[in-house]
Design an enzyme around this catalytic site. Sequence first.
Site, mmCIF file in Angstrom:
data_model
loop_
_atom_site.group_PDB
_atom_site.id
_atom_site.type_symbol
_atom_site.label_atom_id
_atom_site.label_comp_id
_atom_site.label_asym_id
_atom_site.label_seq_id
_atom_site.Cartn_x
_atom_site.Cartn_y
_atom_site.Cartn_z
ATOM 1 N N ARG A 160 0.867 -1.176 0.000
ATOM 2 C CA ARG A 160 0.000 0.000 0.000
ATOM 3 C C ARG A 160 0.907 1.230 0.000
ATOM 4 N NH1 ARG A 160 -2.047 -3.541 3.998
ATOM 5 N NH2 ARG A 160 -4.160 -4.299 3.555
ATOM 6 N N LYS A 183 -2.347 -2.875 8.000
ATOM 7 C CA LYS A 183 -3.565 -2.428 8.679
ATOM 8 C C LYS A 183 -3.793 -3.233 9.953
ATOM 9 C CE LYS A 183 -6.247 -0.583 4.809
ATOM 10 N NZ LYS A 183 -7.509 -0.678 4.054
ATOM 11 N N HIS A 251 -2.358 3.299 -6.569
ATOM 12 C CA HIS A 251 -3.040 2.157 -5.956
ATOM 13 C C HIS A 251 -3.340 1.066 -6.978
ATOM 14 C CE1 HIS A 251 -5.018 0.187 -2.661
ATOM 15 N NE2 HIS A 251 -6.144 0.056 -3.351
ATOM 16 N N ARG A 254 -0.816 -1.773 -7.052
ATOM 17 C CA ARG A 254 -1.020 -2.880 -6.102
ATOM 18 C C ARG A 254 -2.040 -3.873 -6.656
ATOM 19 N NH1 ARG A 254 -1.396 -4.547 -0.465
ATOM 20 N NH2 ARG A 254 -3.568 -4.685 0.212
ATOM 21 N N HIS A 277 -4.367 -8.918 3.347
ATOM 22 C CA HIS A 277 -5.817 -8.856 3.514
ATOM 23 C C HIS A 277 -6.225 -9.657 4.751
ATOM 24 C CE1 HIS A 277 -6.738 -7.941 -1.003
ATOM 25 N NE2 HIS A 277 -6.485 -6.853 -0.303
ATOM 26 N N TYR A 286 -10.028 -10.404 -7.144
ATOM 27 C CA TYR A 286 -9.086 -10.509 -8.251
ATOM 28 C C TYR A 286 -9.427 -11.650 -9.192
ATOM 29 C CZ TYR A 286 -6.570 -6.993 -5.755
ATOM 30 O OH TYR A 286 -6.248 -5.813 -5.128
#
Length: 306
Positions: A160, A183, A251, A254, A277, A286
């Site tokens: 990210r 995250k 972005h 990525r 994730h 995806y």
Amino acid sequence: MSGGPDGAALVADWLASLTHVRRLSPHTERAYAATARRFLAHVEGATGRPADLALLADLTPADLRGYLAARRAGGLSARSAARELSALRTFFRHLARHRGLDSTALGRIEAPKVPKGVPRPLPPDDAIALAAAAGEAARLPWIAARDTAVLLLLYGAGLRISEALALDGSVLPLGETLQLSGKGGKVRTVVLLPQVREAVEAYARLCPWPPSAGAPLFRGARGGPLSPDVLRRSARAARVALGLPETATPHALRHSFATHLLAGGADLRTIQELLGHASLASTQVYTAVDAAQLMDVYRASHPRGG
């Protein structure tokens, strides 16, 4: 219920809990804070009462729908409105837990329907060209090397923007892998291709500020931390110069990383781990991207594809 703390104090207390307990990204915290303050200003204006705990306890679903309707009328998208509602639910849950707020109004509000889309990846050649062109547009060699290095980290390692810009000098010298805290403080290991390592090390050699532990690896023109907006402007200029679509953003690199791995045969669990994730559902988008690309090729090449 007495009035209790005013809205500003309630928001400040909530933000402190987000920082120390939930460990959200600074960008998410800023967005949450802006949403809460907008909401409190709205209900204060709509009711003519101070936005304290007593007012929040008296709110009805109609009050909350009125806020969302006002935001949508101001041009807010369904996706952004859903994010604002999610932020307000988090705020109200905090107040219920720590302030004894008894309000079920938010629970009876349905989030706006968000149209499902798929990320728009770039072809491999375009992704690499975007990183190179962003560097070529810079006036100073070290800034050129910086922009190329950051964009290659996004495409070549799936970082990210916030993760790339959070790196400090302690990561040097780079090895074949790099540990990241993403995250929610989730730690993952990413693989660094030789081309990515070489780009970062070339930047480090040219940077006027020698890399050091605790100091940002990627610096702005005056030596402070590199702003993501500066990187986005650099990528935008490169995109225009190359004639790439508006979806060719940092972005998107990525997204391209994940899509190209999937097309190359990588399984979803591996991609999930590399992207950081929390759930496999986030990674499964995806598969739609890969199928969409296949359909594009089919329509372009098959005599009956159109």
